[in-house]
Design an enzyme around this catalytic site. Sequence first.
Site, PDB file in Angstrom:
ATOM      1  N   LYS A 300      12.339  -7.640   2.351  1.00  0.00           N
ATOM      2  CA  LYS A 300      12.230  -6.217   2.711  1.00  0.00           C
ATOM      3  C   LYS A 300      12.393  -5.259   1.533  1.00  0.00           C
ATOM      4  O   LYS A 300      11.989  -4.107   1.616  1.00  0.00           O
ATOM      5  CB  LYS A 300      13.290  -5.872   3.759  1.00  0.00           C
ATOM      6  CG  LYS A 300      13.018  -6.500   5.105  1.00  0.00           C
ATOM      7  CD  LYS A 300      11.697  -6.002   5.681  1.00  0.00           C
ATOM      8  CE  LYS A 300      11.096  -6.994   6.660  1.00  0.00           C
ATOM      9  NZ  LYS A 300       9.634  -6.981   6.650  1.00  0.00           N
ATOM     10  N   TYR A 388       9.238  -9.029  10.467  1.00  0.00           N
ATOM     11  CA  TYR A 388       8.835  -9.648   9.191  1.00  0.00           C
ATOM     12  C   TYR A 388       7.551  -9.004   8.651  1.00  0.00           C
ATOM     13  O   TYR A 388       7.464  -8.702   7.451  1.00  0.00           O
ATOM     14  CB  TYR A 388       8.630 -11.156   9.377  1.00  0.00           C
ATOM     15  CG  TYR A 388       8.595 -11.930   8.067  1.00  0.00           C
ATOM     16  CD1 TYR A 388       7.419 -12.016   7.329  1.00  0.00           C
ATOM     17  CD2 TYR A 388       9.725 -12.554   7.554  1.00  0.00           C
ATOM     18  CE1 TYR A 388       7.374 -12.703   6.124  1.00  0.00           C
ATOM     19  CE2 TYR A 388       9.691 -13.254   6.348  1.00  0.00           C
ATOM     20  CZ  TYR A 388       8.511 -13.316   5.648  1.00  0.00           C
ATOM     21  OH  TYR A 388       8.467 -13.988   4.434  1.00  0.00           O
TER      22      TYR A 388
HETATM   23  P1  FAS Z   1      13.398  -1.294  -9.355  1.00  0.00           P
HETATM   24  O1  FAS Z   1      14.796  -1.724  -9.656  1.00  0.00           O
HETATM   25  O2  FAS Z   1      12.305  -2.277  -9.224  1.00  0.00           O
HETATM   26  O3  FAS Z   1      12.912  -0.205 -10.434  1.00  0.00           O
HETATM   27  C1  FAS Z   1      13.802   0.769 -10.924  1.00  0.00           C
HETATM   28  C2  FAS Z   1      13.338   1.134 -12.331  1.00  0.00           C
HETATM   29  O4  FAS Z   1      14.191   2.180 -12.816  1.00  0.00           O
HETATM   30  C3  FAS Z   1      13.463  -0.046 -13.302  1.00  0.00           C
HETATM   31  O5  FAS Z   1      12.254  -0.225 -14.005  1.00  0.00           O
HETATM   32  C4  FAS Z   1      14.606   0.381 -14.249  1.00  0.00           C
HETATM   33  O6  FAS Z   1      14.414  -0.067 -15.568  1.00  0.00           O
HETATM   34  C5  FAS Z   1      14.519   1.906 -14.157  1.00  0.00           C
HETATM   35  N1  FAS Z   1      15.794   2.573 -14.463  1.00  0.00           N
HETATM   36  C6  FAS Z   1      17.041   2.147 -14.151  1.00  0.00           C
HETATM   37  N2  FAS Z   1      17.960   3.031 -14.612  1.00  0.00           N
HETATM   38  C7  FAS Z   1      17.267   4.040 -15.225  1.00  0.00           C
HETATM   39  C8  FAS Z   1      17.637   5.239 -15.878  1.00  0.00           C
HETATM   40  N3  FAS Z   1      18.918   5.590 -16.002  1.00  0.00           N
HETATM   41  N4  FAS Z   1      16.658   6.028 -16.396  1.00  0.00           N
HETATM   42  C9  FAS Z   1      15.345   5.683 -16.242  1.00  0.00           C
HETATM   43  N5  FAS Z   1      14.933   4.552 -15.633  1.00  0.00           N
HETATM   44  C10 FAS Z   1      15.884   3.753 -15.114  1.00  0.00           C
HETATM   45  N6  FAS Z   1      12.815  -7.891  -2.821  1.00  0.00           N
HETATM   46  C11 FAS Z   1      12.059  -8.625  -1.979  1.00  0.00           C
HETATM   47  O7  FAS Z   1      11.457  -8.062  -1.047  1.00  0.00           O
HETATM   48  N7  FAS Z   1      11.959  -9.999  -2.155  1.00  0.00           N
HETATM   49  C12 FAS Z   1      12.584 -10.641  -3.196  1.00  0.00           C
HETATM   50  O8  FAS Z   1      12.474 -11.849  -3.350  1.00  0.00           O
HETATM   51  C13 FAS Z   1      13.371  -9.906  -4.106  1.00  0.00           C
HETATM   52  N8  FAS Z   1      13.986 -10.515  -5.170  1.00  0.00           N
HETATM   53  C14 FAS Z   1      14.757  -9.750  -6.024  1.00  0.00           C
HETATM   54  C15 FAS Z   1      15.415 -10.325  -7.138  1.00  0.00           C
HETATM   55  C16 FAS Z   1      16.202  -9.542  -7.996  1.00  0.00           C
HETATM   56  C17 FAS Z   1      16.913 -10.195  -9.182  1.00  0.00           C
HETATM   57  C18 FAS Z   1      16.366  -8.165  -7.752  1.00  0.00           C
HETATM   58  C19 FAS Z   1      17.257  -7.317  -8.652  1.00  0.00           C
HETATM   59  C20 FAS Z   1      15.718  -7.593  -6.657  1.00  0.00           C
HETATM   60  C21 FAS Z   1      14.901  -8.370  -5.801  1.00  0.00           C
HETATM   61  N9  FAS Z   1      14.220  -7.812  -4.718  1.00  0.00           N
HETATM   62  C22 FAS Z   1      13.455  -8.524  -3.868  1.00  0.00           C
HETATM   63  C23 FAS Z   1      14.305  -6.430  -4.470  1.00  0.00           C
HETATM   64  C24 FAS Z   1      13.344  -5.754  -5.409  1.00  0.00           C
HETATM   65  O9  FAS Z   1      12.061  -6.273  -5.234  1.00  0.00           O
HETATM   66  C25 FAS Z   1      13.455  -4.283  -5.153  1.00  0.00           C
HETATM   67  O10 FAS Z   1      13.500  -4.007  -3.766  1.00  0.00           O
HETATM   68  C26 FAS Z   1      12.341  -3.494  -5.781  1.00  0.00           C
HETATM   69  O11 FAS Z   1      12.314  -3.787  -7.146  1.00  0.00           O
HETATM   70  C27 FAS Z   1      12.613  -2.014  -5.496  1.00  0.00           C
HETATM   71  O12 FAS Z   1      11.815  -1.273  -6.318  1.00  0.00           O
HETATM   72  P2  FAS Z   1      12.393   0.068  -6.977  1.00  0.00           P
HETATM   73  O13 FAS Z   1      13.114   0.847  -5.958  1.00  0.00           O
HETATM   74  O14 FAS Z   1      11.246   0.653  -7.697  1.00  0.00           O
HETATM   75  O15 FAS Z   1      13.538  -0.395  -7.998  1.00  0.00           O
HETATM   76  C1  PHB Z   2       9.496 -14.614  -3.027  1.00  0.00           C
HETATM   77  O1  PHB Z   2      10.050 -14.252  -4.092  1.00  0.00           O
HETATM   78  O2  PHB Z   2       8.393 -15.188  -3.004  1.00  0.00           O
HETATM   79  C2  PHB Z   2      10.204 -14.339  -1.722  1.00  0.00           C
HETATM   80  C3  PHB Z   2      11.522 -13.916  -1.754  1.00  0.00           C
HETATM   81  C4  PHB Z   2      12.181 -13.670  -0.558  1.00  0.00           C
HETATM   82  C5  PHB Z   2      11.494 -13.857   0.654  1.00  0.00           C
HETATM   83  C6  PHB Z   2      10.181 -14.278   0.664  1.00  0.00           C
HETATM   84  C7  PHB Z   2       9.519 -14.521  -0.530  1.00  0.00           C
HETATM   85  O3  PHB Z   2      12.138 -13.622   1.832  1.00  0.00           O
END
Ligand code: FAS
Ligand code: PHB
Length: 393
Positions: A300, A388
């Site tokens: 999500k 989902y």
């Molecule tokens: P982001 O964190 O992607 O982007 C924020 C941006 O702001 C970054 O580029 C950062 O460098 C920048 N930034 C930070 N501080 C700043 C500042 N002070 N000044 C300027 N810029 C700054 N979601 C899923 O749905 N499935 C997954 O499998 C999944 N795996 C993940 C694994 C990890 C390790 C993490 C951390 C997250 C994961 N997520 C996953 C969630 C992820 O996908 C986020 O929901 C998504 O990146 C959200 O996007 P943004 O809100 O744009 O934040």
């Molecule tokens: C993926 O990174 O492919 C991923 C992660 C979490 C999910 C599904 C897919 O729930």
Amino acid sequence: MTLPKRTQVAIIGAGPAGLLLGQLLHKAGIDAVILELRSAEYVLGRIRAGVVETGTVGLLEQVGCAERLHREGLVHEGIEISFGGARHRINFQQLVGRSVIVYGQTEITRDLMEARADCGGTTIYEAEDVVLHDVTSTRPYVTFRQAGMAHRLDCDFIAGCDGSHGVSRKSIPADVQQVFERTYPFGWLGILVDKPPVSEELIYANHERGFALCSMRSHTRSRLYIQCALDDKVEDWSDARFYDELCRRLDATAVARLEQGASIEKSIAPLRSFVAEPMRYGQLFLAGDAAHIVPPTGAKGLNLAASDVHYLSRALIEFYDEKSRAGIDAYSATALARVWKAVRFSWWMTSMLHHFPNSSGFEQRIQRTELDYLVGSEHALRSLAENYVGLPY
Ligand code: FAS
Ligand code: PHB
């Protein structure tokens, strides 16, 4: 490059939320400048989400960034849940008439970056020490440093799209903000490997040793996860140890099809949930991870960033086109209504699929009953399916 001194909307962060917002505003003729802490290469180096809801696909289509997604993305009409040695398919198409697309967040970010460059949108990378000023006044502004020079950007509004460690949420006074948080007693160890997926669709596995997820990025690249302890370190896990543990948690068919290869990326993400309320303070609006984090179990995080940005762009467009503040004033409540439904679903999927280290016998029976009830009830399956693939905006 001469940096702009004024814009209509200052966007902090060039992840999916910031980039998508920038393109939605550009399409409506609204000027925005994105300030990003890191380099574009660094942003693209982060391996994150993989599942894209239909709503997110629609937004990418709106800004002309879905062509490669439709060409290379994999349409998935369902997932499989594995427990007790058996796999159970959940057919989204049959249950709710919709599907999801598997396409890496990295590729979405790349497509949005290219579109922004093509349309001449301004993204200032390696913008350090971003500080938000006068966010409750009618003349907010942002200061930052880039290439050793100090800069100021005046604006009408600020969109905080800077993720969970950004500066935007911290710019809201503690006495104005409420944070709701849950940390889970485990994390996910994930690897990326250039080997074919073990199955056509994702496999979510509940096992007494811990959760496992077999996902993918293409027909030749797999994304594999196992639940791990919070104090585990990536260096504790060789590829061999990872595959050995993954095989212990998967059914025999999946194990037989698993092709082991050298990982090209390996990382651990702790599982936690938090929601910061409200998502607006004066002329500052939070979107995406800046406002909320969900455990990845429900896929999500990325998709919530998209729905926040849908609501926020609609509100800003209404302001500039109709001089109405209705959408702006309703943004936080509107976004939070959908956020909390996704937080609930992610909590439910995480609770049902993971092994909780200190769970009682009663809790373990309830978890197994939850799984048995799910796969035995079309109503329960339909509920999982509608969440989902993505609840309506
Ligand atoms: P982001 O964190 O992607 O982007 C924020 C941006 O702001 C970054 O580029 C950062 O460098 C920048 N930034 C930070 N501080 C700043 C500042 N002070 N000044 C300027 N810029 C700054 N979601 C899923 O749905 N499935 C997954 O499998 C999944 N795996 C993940 C694994 C990890 C390790 C993490 C951390 C997250 C994961 N997520 C996953 C969630 C992820 O996908 C986020 O929901 C998504 O990146 C959200 O996007 P943004 O809100 O744009 O934040
Ligand atoms: C993926 O990174 O492919 C991923 C992660 C979490 C999910 C599904 C897919 O729930």
